[in-house]
Enzyme design. Structure first.
Site, PDB file in Angstrom:
ATOM      1  N   HIS A 200      75.220  17.401 -38.381  1.00  0.00           N
ATOM      2  CA  HIS A 200      74.078  18.244 -38.065  1.00  0.00           C
ATOM      3  C   HIS A 200      73.013  17.405 -37.388  1.00  0.00           C
ATOM      4  O   HIS A 200      72.623  16.347 -37.897  1.00  0.00           O
ATOM      5  CB  HIS A 200      73.501  18.891 -39.322  1.00  0.00           C
ATOM      6  CG  HIS A 200      72.359  19.815 -39.027  1.00  0.00           C
ATOM      7  ND1 HIS A 200      72.526  21.037 -38.431  1.00  0.00           N
ATOM      8  CD2 HIS A 200      71.010  19.663 -39.207  1.00  0.00           C
ATOM      9  CE1 HIS A 200      71.358  21.621 -38.275  1.00  0.00           C
ATOM     10  NE2 HIS A 200      70.418  20.802 -38.735  1.00  0.00           N
ATOM     11  N   SER A 201      72.536  17.852 -36.218  1.00  0.00           N
ATOM     12  CA  SER A 201      71.498  17.185 -35.452  1.00  0.00           C
ATOM     13  C   SER A 201      71.958  15.754 -35.122  1.00  0.00           C
ATOM     14  O   SER A 201      73.002  15.576 -34.508  1.00  0.00           O
ATOM     15  CB  SER A 201      70.178  17.231 -36.220  1.00  0.00           C
ATOM     16  OG  SER A 201      69.093  16.928 -35.397  1.00  0.00           O
ATOM     17  N   LEU A 202      71.208  14.725 -35.529  1.00  0.00           N
ATOM     18  CA  LEU A 202      71.669  13.357 -35.279  1.00  0.00           C
ATOM     19  C   LEU A 202      73.086  13.158 -35.792  1.00  0.00           C
ATOM     20  O   LEU A 202      73.906  12.469 -35.171  1.00  0.00           O
ATOM     21  CB  LEU A 202      70.735  12.349 -35.959  1.00  0.00           C
ATOM     22  CG  LEU A 202      71.212  10.892 -35.946  1.00  0.00           C
ATOM     23  CD1 LEU A 202      71.158  10.321 -34.538  1.00  0.00           C
ATOM     24  CD2 LEU A 202      70.404  10.046 -36.911  1.00  0.00           C
TER      25      LEU A 202
ATOM     26  N   SER B 262      75.550  15.025 -35.665  1.00  0.00           N
ATOM     27  CA  SER B 262      76.574  15.459 -34.703  1.00  0.00           C
ATOM     28  C   SER B 262      76.962  14.327 -33.771  1.00  0.00           C
ATOM     29  O   SER B 262      78.137  14.150 -33.433  1.00  0.00           O
ATOM     30  CB  SER B 262      76.057  16.650 -33.883  1.00  0.00           C
ATOM     31  OG  SER B 262      75.854  17.778 -34.687  1.00  0.00           O
TER      32      SER B 262
ATOM     33  N   SER C  13      76.631  20.519 -34.810  1.00  0.00           N
ATOM     34  CA  SER C  13      75.598  21.486 -35.179  1.00  0.00           C
ATOM     35  C   SER C  13      74.222  21.014 -34.732  1.00  0.00           C
ATOM     36  O   SER C  13      73.830  19.869 -34.986  1.00  0.00           O
ATOM     37  CB  SER C  13      75.612  21.690 -36.708  1.00  0.00           C
ATOM     38  OG  SER C  13      74.500  22.435 -37.139  1.00  0.00           O
TER      39      SER C  13
END
Length: 253
Positions: A94-96, A98, A121
């Protein structure tokens, strides 16, 4: 049979599943620790074994120096996943997370491991310029503003306790730096399915930017959007559980 540790400095297992259950590796967002995935791990158990990554410099690893490079983080995580290298793995970031999950998947595939699917994500495709590179994050106030701008998962209701902030902000600043200085070559591709996940009201990442993850796999790509912002997944645990369970069973793409 390969002996798999219940816990390492880098890998945490909050809930148990059958020994032959499929496995998913969960990569947190900036400033977060492995415990941010505790609700998802609980939802996945016992059908899927969740392994949550714990980056250094936060929670029980707060005394360790943070790692400010996505590639170095991926190198370390890929090494730590060696006890599970004989299994097909789903990677979810998720975010970083990913970006770290993507680079880890690249390393695992190069070593001949089976990556069953990558979930990316709330992060634009890795060959696109990071959005945050233009945001000023020099002072604590600027950093806190950026966290509030992203939404509740990262700090919309941040405590004002200076001791808390002193503990948390170094990891957040480090991770923002890592994400803002990361960019993959346009030709870097996986062979596994990639599923892009996006919040429809995400202030930081446009849905079209998540869709461009399709350029980073030779396998199938699918995009799924959800109502909500950057931390849409906080309210979508059951739907994310369904997606991961399908992918872990080999039904991704």
């Amino acid at each position: 049979m390969t002996e798999r540790p219940k816990r390492t400095a880098w890998i945490r297992r909050f809930h148990t599943a059958a020994r032959d259950a499929p496995h998913v590796v969960l990569f947190p967002h900036s400033g977060a620790g492995a415990t941010c995935f505790h609700p998802l791990s609980r939802a996945l158990s016992p059908e899927v074994q969740a392994l949550a990554v714990q980056y250094p410099g936060r929670q029980d690893r707060i005394a360790e120096p943070c790692v400010a490079d996505v590639g170095e983080l991926a190198d370390r995580v890929a090494e730590e996943l060696e006890p599970w290298a004989d299994l097909p793995l789903v990677l979810f970031g998720h975010s970083l997370g990913s970006a770290v999950a993507f680079e880890t998947a690249v390393r695992l595939e190069r070593r001949g491991a089976t990556v069953r699917a990558l979930f990316a994500s709330a992060r634009r495709a890795p060959s696109l310029p990071p959005e945050g590179s233009s945001r000023a994050l020099d002072t604590d106030a600027e950093l806190l503003d950026a966290m509030r701008w992203l939404g509740s998962g990262s700090g919309a209701s941040l405590p004002e306790d200076p001791v808390f902030l002193e503990l948390v902000l170094p990891a957040v600043r480090n991770d923002f730096h890592a994400g803002n200085h990361y960019r993959a070559p346009a030709g870097l591709r996986l062979t596994c399915p990639v599923i892009g996940l996006a919040g429809e009201e995400d202030p930081a990442v446009e849905v079209a930017e998540v869709e461009r993850w399709s350029e980073h796999t030779t396998g199938p790509f699918r995009l799924r959007t959800f109502p909500g912002g950057h931390f849409y997944l906080d309210d979508r645990v059951e739907e994310i559980r369904e997606e991961i369970t399908l992918a872990a069973a080999g039904a991704a793409g």
